[in-house]
Write an enzyme that holds these catalytic residues in place. Structure first.
Site, PDB file in Angstrom:
ATOM      1  N   GLY A 294     -26.751   0.483 -12.193  1.00 40.12           N
ATOM      2  CA  GLY A 294     -27.448   1.745 -11.926  1.00 40.12           C
ATOM      3  C   GLY A 294     -28.369   2.138 -13.066  1.00 40.12           C
ATOM      4  O   GLY A 294     -29.405   2.783 -12.861  1.00 40.12           O
TER       5      GLY A 294
ATOM      6  N   CYS B 223     -24.282   0.874 -15.423  1.00 43.87           N
ATOM      7  CA  CYS B 223     -24.476  -0.568 -15.512  1.00 43.87           C
ATOM      8  C   CYS B 223     -25.658  -0.996 -14.636  1.00 43.87           C
ATOM      9  O   CYS B 223     -26.797  -0.732 -15.002  1.00 43.87           O
ATOM     10  CB  CYS B 223     -23.184  -1.307 -15.175  1.00 43.87           C
ATOM     11  SG  CYS B 223     -23.114  -2.906 -15.988  1.00 43.87           S
TER      12      CYS B 223
ATOM     13  N   GLU C 150     -16.629   5.035 -16.516  1.00 44.83           N
ATOM     14  CA  GLU C 150     -15.552   5.449 -15.600  1.00 44.83           C
ATOM     15  C   GLU C 150     -14.163   4.965 -16.031  1.00 44.83           C
ATOM     16  O   GLU C 150     -13.154   5.460 -15.550  1.00 44.83           O
ATOM     17  CB  GLU C 150     -15.843   4.961 -14.173  1.00 44.83           C
ATOM     18  CG  GLU C 150     -15.776   3.459 -13.929  1.00 44.83           C
ATOM     19  CD  GLU C 150     -17.123   2.754 -14.121  1.00 44.83           C
ATOM     20  OE1 GLU C 150     -17.931   3.227 -14.955  1.00 44.83           O
ATOM     21  OE2 GLU C 150     -17.354   1.722 -13.465  1.00 44.83           O
TER      22      GLU C 150
ATOM     23  N   GLY D  28       0.809  -1.224   0.000  1.00 46.48           N
ATOM     24  CA  GLY D  28       0.000   0.000   0.000  1.00 46.48           C
ATOM     25  C   GLY D  28       0.835   1.264   0.000  1.00 46.48           C
ATOM     26  O   GLY D  28       0.397   2.318   0.461  1.00 46.48           O
TER      27      GLY D  28
ATOM     28  N   ASP E 208      -5.047  -1.192 -10.086  1.00 51.15           N
ATOM     29  CA  ASP E 208      -3.858  -0.402 -10.419  1.00 51.15           C
ATOM     30  C   ASP E 208      -3.792  -0.084 -11.916  1.00 51.15           C
ATOM     31  O   ASP E 208      -3.217   0.923 -12.320  1.00 51.15           O
ATOM     32  CB  ASP E 208      -2.586  -1.150 -10.003  1.00 51.15           C
ATOM     33  CG  ASP E 208      -2.104  -0.671  -8.640  1.00 51.15           C
ATOM     34  OD1 ASP E 208      -2.038   0.551  -8.434  1.00 51.15           O
ATOM     35  OD2 ASP E 208      -1.830  -1.524  -7.776  1.00 51.15           O
TER      36      ASP E 208
ATOM     37  N   HIS F  50     -19.515   0.979 -18.727  1.00 49.28           N
ATOM     38  CA  HIS F  50     -18.853   1.657 -17.607  1.00 49.28           C
ATOM     39  C   HIS F  50     -18.036   2.843 -18.117  1.00 49.28           C
ATOM     40  O   HIS F  50     -16.880   2.665 -18.513  1.00 49.28           O
ATOM     41  CB  HIS F  50     -17.924   0.683 -16.878  1.00 49.28           C
ATOM     42  CG  HIS F  50     -18.657  -0.363 -16.108  1.00 49.28           C
ATOM     43  ND1 HIS F  50     -18.952  -0.233 -14.765  1.00 49.28           N
ATOM     44  CD2 HIS F  50     -19.185  -1.553 -16.491  1.00 49.28           C
ATOM     45  CE1 HIS F  50     -19.615  -1.305 -14.352  1.00 49.28           C
ATOM     46  NE2 HIS F  50     -19.771  -2.117 -15.380  1.00 49.28           N
TER      47      HIS F  50
ATOM     48  N   GLU G 237       4.093 -15.896  -1.621  1.00 48.87           N
ATOM     49  CA  GLU G 237       3.464 -15.972  -2.951  1.00 48.87           C
ATOM     50  C   GLU G 237       4.239 -15.211  -4.020  1.00 48.87           C
ATOM     51  O   GLU G 237       4.140 -15.521  -5.200  1.00 48.87           O
ATOM     52  CB  GLU G 237       2.037 -15.410  -2.925  1.00 48.87           C
ATOM     53  CG  GLU G 237       1.049 -16.191  -2.114  1.00 48.87           C
ATOM     54  CD  GLU G 237       0.856 -15.578  -0.739  1.00 48.87           C
ATOM     55  OE1 GLU G 237       1.806 -14.928  -0.240  1.00 48.87           O
ATOM     56  OE2 GLU G 237      -0.231 -15.760  -0.176  1.00 48.87           O
TER      57      GLU G 237
ATOM     58  N   THR H 268      15.959   3.790   9.028  1.00 45.65           N
ATOM     59  CA  THR H 268      16.286   3.170   7.733  1.00 45.65           C
ATOM     60  C   THR H 268      16.353   1.639   7.811  1.00 45.65           C
ATOM     61  O   THR H 268      16.419   0.980   6.780  1.00 45.65           O
ATOM     62  CB  THR H 268      17.654   3.672   7.203  1.00 45.65           C
ATOM     63  OG1 THR H 268      18.660   3.263   8.109  1.00 45.65           O
ATOM     64  CG2 THR H 268      17.672   5.176   7.042  1.00 45.65           C
TER      65      THR H 268
ATOM     66  N   ILE I 140       1.438   4.000  -8.315  1.00 47.46           N
ATOM     67  CA  ILE I 140       1.509   5.434  -8.616  1.00 47.46           C
ATOM     68  C   ILE I 140       2.946   5.823  -8.966  1.00 47.46           C
ATOM     69  O   ILE I 140       3.189   6.615  -9.877  1.00 47.46           O
ATOM     70  CB  ILE I 140       1.019   6.273  -7.404  1.00 47.46           C
ATOM     71  CG1 ILE I 140      -0.429   5.915  -7.040  1.00 47.46           C
ATOM     72  CG2 ILE I 140       1.169   7.764  -7.662  1.00 47.46           C
ATOM     73  CD1 ILE I 140      -1.451   6.274  -8.093  1.00 47.46           C
TER      74      ILE I 140
ATOM     75  N   PRO J 181      14.263  -0.871   8.405  1.00 46.06           N
ATOM     76  CA  PRO J 181      13.361  -1.732   7.620  1.00 46.06           C
ATOM     77  C   PRO J 181      13.738  -1.769   6.137  1.00 46.06           C
ATOM     78  O   PRO J 181      13.671  -2.825   5.500  1.00 46.06           O
ATOM     79  CB  PRO J 181      11.981  -1.089   7.821  1.00 46.06           C
ATOM     80  CG  PRO J 181      12.092  -0.371   9.128  1.00 46.06           C
ATOM     81  CD  PRO J 181      13.508   0.125   9.187  1.00 46.06           C
TER      82      PRO J 181
HETATM   83  N1  GLN Z   1     -25.319  -7.378 -12.358  1.00 47.95           N
HETATM   84  C1  GLN Z   1     -25.595  -6.683 -13.579  1.00 47.95           C
HETATM   85  C2  GLN Z   1     -25.319  -7.555 -14.793  1.00 47.95           C
HETATM   86  O1  GLN Z   1     -24.548  -8.484 -14.699  1.00 47.95           O
HETATM   87  C3  GLN Z   1     -24.833  -5.388 -13.664  1.00 47.95           C
HETATM   88  C4  GLN Z   1     -23.357  -5.569 -13.711  1.00 47.95           C
HETATM   89  C5  GLN Z   1     -22.587  -4.332 -13.378  1.00 47.95           C
HETATM   90  O2  GLN Z   1     -23.130  -3.393 -12.818  1.00 47.95           O
HETATM   91  N2  GLN Z   1     -21.305  -4.303 -13.681  1.00 47.95           N
HETATM   92  O3  GLN Z   1     -25.825  -7.322 -15.846  1.00 47.95           O
END
Ligand code: GLN
Length: 531
Positions: A383, A381, A508, A14, A71, A506, A150, A189, A19, A191
């Site tokens: 939403g 989606c 975003e 973390g 990331d 999406h 791991e 220092t 970044i 660590p």
């Molecule tokens: N659960 C919904 C679907 O699979 C929406 C998926 C989501 O919001 N990424 O269609």
């Protein structure tokens, strides 16, 4: 042939390895190089697609449909490049491939081992990234902390990459915590020394150490780290906590890390042009005035679960010099009684994506409240699906309308599995990655995108049921985006509303500094106007 930079982490996780790597990526890109990035995760899940967002944070989706670590979102936003599936590899994926080869007899009876089989599978990902990206520099981050059981095969694999390609082509950057003891008011220092020792025991001498500190440090400390960790003083980079992650490239630029890299890897850097980035950071500094946005989700305990949504909102806010404050509303607890307590002062409501039944009722109330009270609403989606189901129930008078994800026997399946029914596996079987949406002329979204199409990334299973299109349209819903080839609804919007948009994709995942995704830009603009 590409040059490789591997980023490892020391002392604790973390620390912002992602970044740091991305910031270096920005500097190298702005110095004229083609940069590609990659993340290795030590866990045994094949990919994060089936991991709980509250535990692991958001699943970032690449254009080619990879379900990857969050990331990668930072990488894409920083270096402003689209990455691929190969940018995200877990230990689970490496093991699964090796075991599949074993079952197919591809090792011709040989004993299958971590070295060389798993390590080769990891190295193959590194070299595939080189090949498909055609980049000058591939920056690969090894998740976790050096010393974790791991992560050992990954450390061994990158050691071998240096053997394969030599010192002039491969560089190791170790990002490690320099802890501050507030009681004795000093940095320690030790660590870092120990974690470098751990690296040495695995055959790797870091070339650069990025010390993560709470503030600036004395040069005596960098000299001490240099001496004990066997690297030149200038290769000890001090990276104090920053007020915004977007300042880190500017901090790294001052430390000359890109020049140190160029010197060792014999790269020619053009004049590093960070003017666009500086302008973006200045916009952040000017963003003092706050606007609130209510996010009604069900993974609100961990904001990382909505990382790209948050960054997209922030980036959109900065373009108007506004600082977006998030008001988290847990959809699982939202009901008729506490609705006004939670959303009464909302100036903008966003319902993000999600899976499963929990929280659906609360989200539905939020969508209804936004629709009826003319509050800007962005549904992403799930939403978007919620907004449609709410509309069916309360405007079309179909009280049992639902998605078959929640109620498989609903009489009004507004959302249903259209493509690929009867799947047995849940991992990797969603509609994933980029699709082109045709935008309706004259719609709000076509205005926002400034064109006829939008290319965006998807991650969902259930689709709008086209049997209901006519009813919805008659009641005023506009289907403003469609994936033409399969006639799938991608965007809905309500006219005569300050802003009411739902996208099946999406948005975003495509916001970048200085370039917010059009839906986010439009939404945040509407929220600002609604103050
Ligand atoms: N659960 C919904 C679907 O699979 C929406 C998926 C989501 O919001 N990424 O269609």
């Amino acid at each position: 042939m590409a040059k490789f930079i591997f980023i490892t982490g020391g002392v604790v996780s973390g620390l912002g390895k992602g970044i740091t790597g991305s910031s270096l990526g920005v500097l190298l890109k702005q110095s004229g190089l083609k940069v590609f990035m990659q993340k290795f995760d030590p866990y045994l899940n094949i990919d994060p697609g089936t991991m709980n967002p509250i535990e692991h944070g958001e699943v970032f989706v690449t254009e080619d449909g990879g379900e990857t670590d969050l990331d990668l979102g930072h990488y894409e936003r920083f270096i402003d490049e689209n990455l691929f599936k190969v940018s995200s590899t877990s230990a689970g994926k490496a093991y699964a491939e090796v075991l599949d080869n074993e079952r197919h007899g591809r090792y011709k009876g040989k004993t299958v081992q971590v070295i060389p089989h798993i390590t080769n599978s990891i190295k193959e990902k590194v070299y595939t990234a080189e090949e498909i990206s055609g980049a000058d520099i591939v920056i690969s981050e090894i998740g976790g902390t050096v010393g974790d059981i791991e992560s050992q095969p990954f450390i061994e694999a990158i050691r071998q990459v240096r053997m394969d390609r030599g010192y002039e082509n491969v560089m190791f950057i170790h990002v490690a915590l320099l802890p501050y003891l507030s009681v004795s008011r000093e940095y320690k220092t030790k660590p870092i020394q120990h974690s470098v020792k751990e690296m040495l025991s695995l055959g790797i001498q870091p070339d650069v150490i990025v010390t993560r500190t709470v503030g600036d440090i004395d040069s005596k400390l960098t000299e001490k780290i240099s001496l004990f960790c066997n690297i030149p003083t200038e290769n000890v980079i001090v990276c104090p906590d920053a007020d915004t992650i977007y300042r880190v490239p500017l901090i790294i630029e001052k430390s000359n890390l890109h020049k140190i890299v160029a010197k060792q890897l014999k790269l020619n850097l053009k004049n590093t042009d960070m003017s666009g980035w500086k302008k973006f950071v200045e916009d952040i500094e000017k963003s003092v005035e706050e606007i609130k946005i209510h996010i009604v989700g069900k993974y609100v305990e961990l904001s990382d679960a909505y990382l790209s949504v948050m960054e997209s909102l922030k980036i959109a806010g900065y373009t108007w010099h506004k600082k977006v404050k998030f008001v988290w509303v847990n959809a699982r607890n939202l009901n008729e009684k506490n609705l006004l307590d939670n959303l009464g002062d909302a100036k903008g409501i966003l319902v993000p994506g999600g899976f499963g039944e929990a929280g659906i009722a609360g989200k539905m109330l939020a969508a209804k409240y936004a629709r009826e009270n003319n509050i800007p609403y962005l549904g992403i989606c799930l939403g978007m699906q919620i907004a449609c189901i709410e509309f069916a129930r309360n405007v079309l008078n179909l009280p049992e309308a639902n998605t078959t994800e929640v109620d498989p026997s609903t009489p009004d399946p507004i959302f249903d599995i259209i493509i690929g029914k009867n799947r047995e596996k849940i991992g990797g079987t969603l509609r994933l990655g980029k699709y082109t949406t045709k935008l309706k002329k004259g719609s709000l979204v076509s205005e926002l995108y400034g064109g006829e199409t939008a290319v965006e990334r998807h991650r969902h299973r259930y689709e709008f049921n086209n049997d209901y299109i006519e009813k919805f349209e008659q009641a005023g819903m506009v289907f403003s985006g469609i994936y033409e080839e399969k006639k799938l609804i991608e965007i809905v919007e309500l006219p005569n509303h300050k802003f009411f948009v739902g996208s099946q994709y999406h948005p975003e995942f495509t916001s970048r500094p200085n370039k917010p995704n059009p839906l986010f830009k439009g939404f945040v603009d509407a929220v600002i106007k609604n103050q």
